[in-house]
Scaffold this motif. Structure first.
Motif, PDB file in Angstrom:
ATOM      1  N   CYS A  11      -0.897  -6.000   2.201  1.00  0.00           N
ATOM      2  CA  CYS A  11      -2.285  -6.456   2.308  1.00  0.00           C
ATOM      3  C   CYS A  11      -2.860  -6.680   0.916  1.00  0.00           C
ATOM      4  O   CYS A  11      -3.442  -5.784   0.317  1.00  0.00           O
ATOM      5  CB  CYS A  11      -3.125  -5.439   3.084  1.00  0.00           C
ATOM      6  SG  CYS A  11      -2.565  -5.216   4.771  1.00  0.00           S
ATOM      7  N   LYS A  12      -2.682  -7.859   0.389  1.00  0.00           N
ATOM      8  CA  LYS A  12      -3.138  -8.201  -0.961  1.00  0.00           C
ATOM      9  C   LYS A  12      -4.630  -8.504  -0.962  1.00  0.00           C
ATOM     10  O   LYS A  12      -5.209  -8.795   0.090  1.00  0.00           O
ATOM     11  CB  LYS A  12      -2.362  -9.422  -1.477  1.00  0.00           C
ATOM     12  CG  LYS A  12      -0.858  -9.237  -1.479  1.00  0.00           C
ATOM     13  CD  LYS A  12      -0.437  -8.158  -2.437  1.00  0.00           C
ATOM     14  CE  LYS A  12       1.066  -7.995  -2.443  1.00  0.00           C
ATOM     15  NZ  LYS A  12       1.488  -6.663  -2.701  1.00  0.00           N
ATOM     16  N   PRO A  13      -5.288  -8.461  -2.135  1.00  0.00           N
ATOM     17  CA  PRO A  13      -6.718  -8.822  -2.206  1.00  0.00           C
ATOM     18  C   PRO A  13      -6.971 -10.226  -1.660  1.00  0.00           C
ATOM     19  O   PRO A  13      -6.217 -11.159  -1.935  1.00  0.00           O
ATOM     20  CB  PRO A  13      -7.020  -8.748  -3.703  1.00  0.00           C
ATOM     21  CG  PRO A  13      -6.055  -7.734  -4.217  1.00  0.00           C
ATOM     22  CD  PRO A  13      -4.803  -7.945  -3.407  1.00  0.00           C
ATOM     23  N   CYS A  24     -12.536  -6.725   7.749  1.00  0.00           N
ATOM     24  CA  CYS A  24     -12.931  -6.613   6.345  1.00  0.00           C
ATOM     25  C   CYS A  24     -12.025  -7.485   5.480  1.00  0.00           C
ATOM     26  O   CYS A  24     -10.892  -7.768   5.841  1.00  0.00           O
ATOM     27  CB  CYS A  24     -12.805  -5.167   5.865  1.00  0.00           C
ATOM     28  SG  CYS A  24     -13.783  -3.986   6.786  1.00  0.00           S
ATOM     29  N   THR A  25     -12.527  -7.870   4.310  1.00  0.00           N
ATOM     30  CA  THR A  25     -11.753  -8.584   3.308  1.00  0.00           C
ATOM     31  C   THR A  25     -11.311  -7.577   2.256  1.00  0.00           C
ATOM     32  O   THR A  25     -12.133  -6.840   1.711  1.00  0.00           O
ATOM     33  CB  THR A  25     -12.593  -9.677   2.642  1.00  0.00           C
ATOM     34  OG1 THR A  25     -13.098 -10.550   3.644  1.00  0.00           O
ATOM     35  CG2 THR A  25     -11.768 -10.477   1.659  1.00  0.00           C
ATOM     36  N   VAL A  26     -10.024  -7.552   1.938  1.00  0.00           N
ATOM     37  CA  VAL A  26      -9.490  -6.612   0.959  1.00  0.00           C
ATOM     38  C   VAL A  26      -9.964  -7.005  -0.435  1.00  0.00           C
ATOM     39  O   VAL A  26      -9.828  -8.164  -0.845  1.00  0.00           O
ATOM     40  CB  VAL A  26      -7.945  -6.575   1.011  1.00  0.00           C
ATOM     41  CG1 VAL A  26      -7.379  -5.693  -0.081  1.00  0.00           C
ATOM     42  CG2 VAL A  26      -7.468  -6.111   2.366  1.00  0.00           C
ATOM     43  N   VAL A  27     -10.538  -6.037  -1.160  1.00  0.00           N
ATOM     44  CA  VAL A  27     -10.990  -6.258  -2.529  1.00  0.00           C
ATOM     45  C   VAL A  27      -9.931  -5.760  -3.504  1.00  0.00           C
ATOM     46  O   VAL A  27      -9.626  -6.425  -4.489  1.00  0.00           O
ATOM     47  CB  VAL A  27     -12.341  -5.541  -2.786  1.00  0.00           C
ATOM     48  CG1 VAL A  27     -12.767  -5.675  -4.226  1.00  0.00           C
ATOM     49  CG2 VAL A  27     -13.403  -6.076  -1.859  1.00  0.00           C
ATOM     50  N   SER A  28      -9.356  -4.588  -3.227  1.00  0.00           N
ATOM     51  CA  SER A  28      -8.314  -4.051  -4.102  1.00  0.00           C
ATOM     52  C   SER A  28      -7.320  -3.226  -3.298  1.00  0.00           C
ATOM     53  O   SER A  28      -7.650  -2.666  -2.260  1.00  0.00           O
ATOM     54  CB  SER A  28      -8.927  -3.197  -5.215  1.00  0.00           C
ATOM     55  OG  SER A  28      -9.483  -2.021  -4.675  1.00  0.00           O
ATOM     56  N   LEU A  29      -6.091  -3.179  -3.809  1.00  0.00           N
ATOM     57  CA  LEU A  29      -5.013  -2.399  -3.207  1.00  0.00           C
ATOM     58  C   LEU A  29      -4.314  -1.659  -4.330  1.00  0.00           C
ATOM     59  O   LEU A  29      -3.918  -2.277  -5.318  1.00  0.00           O
ATOM     60  CB  LEU A  29      -4.020  -3.306  -2.479  1.00  0.00           C
ATOM     61  CG  LEU A  29      -2.710  -2.664  -2.038  1.00  0.00           C
ATOM     62  CD1 LEU A  29      -2.946  -1.733  -0.874  1.00  0.00           C
ATOM     63  CD2 LEU A  29      -1.694  -3.714  -1.666  1.00  0.00           C
ATOM     64  N   LYS A  41       1.590   6.447  -1.210  1.00  0.00           N
ATOM     65  CA  LYS A  41       0.299   6.250  -0.544  1.00  0.00           C
ATOM     66  C   LYS A  41      -0.323   4.952  -1.040  1.00  0.00           C
ATOM     67  O   LYS A  41      -0.235   4.605  -2.208  1.00  0.00           O
ATOM     68  CB  LYS A  41      -0.662   7.399  -0.856  1.00  0.00           C
ATOM     69  CG  LYS A  41      -0.184   8.739  -0.380  1.00  0.00           C
ATOM     70  CD  LYS A  41      -0.449   8.912   1.080  1.00  0.00           C
ATOM     71  CE  LYS A  41      -0.134  10.353   1.457  1.00  0.00           C
ATOM     72  NZ  LYS A  41       0.283  10.491   2.799  1.00  0.00           N
ATOM     73  N   ALA A  42      -0.995   4.258  -0.131  1.00  0.00           N
ATOM     74  CA  ALA A  42      -1.695   3.024  -0.475  1.00  0.00           C
ATOM     75  C   ALA A  42      -3.176   3.219  -0.192  1.00  0.00           C
ATOM     76  O   ALA A  42      -3.557   3.771   0.837  1.00  0.00           O
ATOM     77  CB  ALA A  42      -1.153   1.859   0.336  1.00  0.00           C
ATOM     78  N   ARG A  43      -4.021   2.774  -1.134  1.00  0.00           N
ATOM     79  CA  ARG A  43      -5.469   2.862  -0.972  1.00  0.00           C
ATOM     80  C   ARG A  43      -6.018   1.445  -0.961  1.00  0.00           C
ATOM     81  O   ARG A  43      -5.806   0.683  -1.884  1.00  0.00           O
ATOM     82  CB  ARG A  43      -6.088   3.659  -2.120  1.00  0.00           C
ATOM     83  CG  ARG A  43      -7.588   3.737  -2.032  1.00  0.00           C
ATOM     84  CD  ARG A  43      -8.163   4.507  -3.219  1.00  0.00           C
ATOM     85  NE  ARG A  43      -9.594   4.543  -3.156  1.00  0.00           N
ATOM     86  CZ  ARG A  43     -10.316   5.448  -2.524  1.00  0.00           C
ATOM     87  NH1 ARG A  43      -9.710   6.398  -1.852  1.00  0.00           N
ATOM     88  NH2 ARG A  43     -11.621   5.412  -2.541  1.00  0.00           N
ATOM     89  N   ILE A  44      -6.740   1.126   0.116  1.00  0.00           N
ATOM     90  CA  ILE A  44      -7.353  -0.198   0.256  1.00  0.00           C
ATOM     91  C   ILE A  44      -8.864  -0.063   0.163  1.00  0.00           C
ATOM     92  O   ILE A  44      -9.457   0.768   0.852  1.00  0.00           O
ATOM     93  CB  ILE A  44      -6.970  -0.850   1.603  1.00  0.00           C
ATOM     94  CG1 ILE A  44      -5.517  -1.284   1.575  1.00  0.00           C
ATOM     95  CG2 ILE A  44      -7.865  -2.027   1.913  1.00  0.00           C
ATOM     96  CD1 ILE A  44      -5.071  -2.016   2.804  1.00  0.00           C
ATOM     97  N   GLU A  45      -9.478  -0.870  -0.699  1.00  0.00           N
ATOM     98  CA  GLU A  45     -10.936  -1.003  -0.784  1.00  0.00           C
ATOM     99  C   GLU A  45     -11.257  -2.359  -0.159  1.00  0.00           C
ATOM    100  O   GLU A  45     -10.655  -3.365  -0.532  1.00  0.00           O
ATOM    101  CB  GLU A  45     -11.416  -0.985  -2.238  1.00  0.00           C
ATOM    102  CG  GLU A  45     -11.093   0.284  -2.982  1.00  0.00           C
ATOM    103  CD  GLU A  45     -12.049   1.408  -2.668  1.00  0.00           C
ATOM    104  OE1 GLU A  45     -13.208   1.118  -2.301  1.00  0.00           O
ATOM    105  OE2 GLU A  45     -11.631   2.574  -2.775  1.00  0.00           O
ATOM    106  N   ALA A  46     -12.192  -2.393   0.788  1.00  0.00           N
ATOM    107  CA  ALA A  46     -12.508  -3.630   1.498  1.00  0.00           C
ATOM    108  C   ALA A  46     -13.998  -3.715   1.787  1.00  0.00           C
ATOM    109  O   ALA A  46     -14.693  -2.699   1.805  1.00  0.00           O
ATOM    110  CB  ALA A  46     -11.714  -3.701   2.797  1.00  0.00           C
ATOM    111  N   ILE A  47     -14.472  -4.946   2.003  1.00  0.00           N
ATOM    112  CA  ILE A  47     -15.875  -5.198   2.343  1.00  0.00           C
ATOM    113  C   ILE A  47     -15.921  -5.897   3.694  1.00  0.00           C
ATOM    114  O   ILE A  47     -15.174  -6.851   3.932  1.00  0.00           O
ATOM    115  CB  ILE A  47     -16.555  -6.060   1.270  1.00  0.00           C
ATOM    116  CG1 ILE A  47     -16.597  -5.284  -0.043  1.00  0.00           C
ATOM    117  CG2 ILE A  47     -17.955  -6.457   1.699  1.00  0.00           C
ATOM    118  CD1 ILE A  47     -17.218  -6.022  -1.180  1.00  0.00           C
TER     119      ILE A  47
END
Length: 129
Positions: A11-13, A24-29, A41-47
């Motif tokens: 899941c890329k930005p 949501c749209t991924v902002v950072s991975l 572990k993967a951390r996704i920030e999304a809006i």
């Protein structure tokens, strides 16, 4: 509401993910290195696409995430009342009401064509034609 599955590490930005049943749209991975006894572990920030709320999720890198399939359609503005617009889908001629985003408030007029993103019963105006 259509979805498909994808591994979280793919899941890329800019891609879409489903977090807390909200598209949501991924902002950072960011992906950490695997530990001695564990998985990376993967951390996704999304809006949120429809509500604009920032969300984050931390899961194992090989875990599957649900990816929403967003319909992008052309619509024509029929009427404007306050900060909502009544629009008609140009493919199936259905009408619905949608909130006008701040960046388009002065640009949207009756009769103008707009781009509407739709997922289930959630709608948002995302552009002008």
């Amino acid at each position: 509401m259509e979805t498909k599955s994808e591994e979280i590490k793919h899941c890329k930005p800019g891609t879409f993910v489903l977090i807390e049943d909200e598209p949501c749209t991924v902002v950072s991975l960011s992906v950490s290195k695997p530990g001695k006894h564990g998985e990376a572990k993967a951390r996704i920030e999304a809006i949120g696409i429809f509500d604009g709320v920032k969300r984050s999720v931390v899961k194992p890198g090989g875990h599957k995430m649900q990816i929403p399939i967003i319909e992008k359609r052309a619509a024509q503005v029929l009427a404007i009342t306050g900060d909502t617009a009544q629009v008609m889908d140009l493919e199936d001629y259905s009408t619905f009401e949608v909130k006008i985003p701040e960046e388009f408030k002065d640009k949207i007029t009756e009769g103008r064509e707009v781009v509407v993103w739709r997922w289930g019963n959630k709608l948002a105006i995302k552009g002008l034609r």
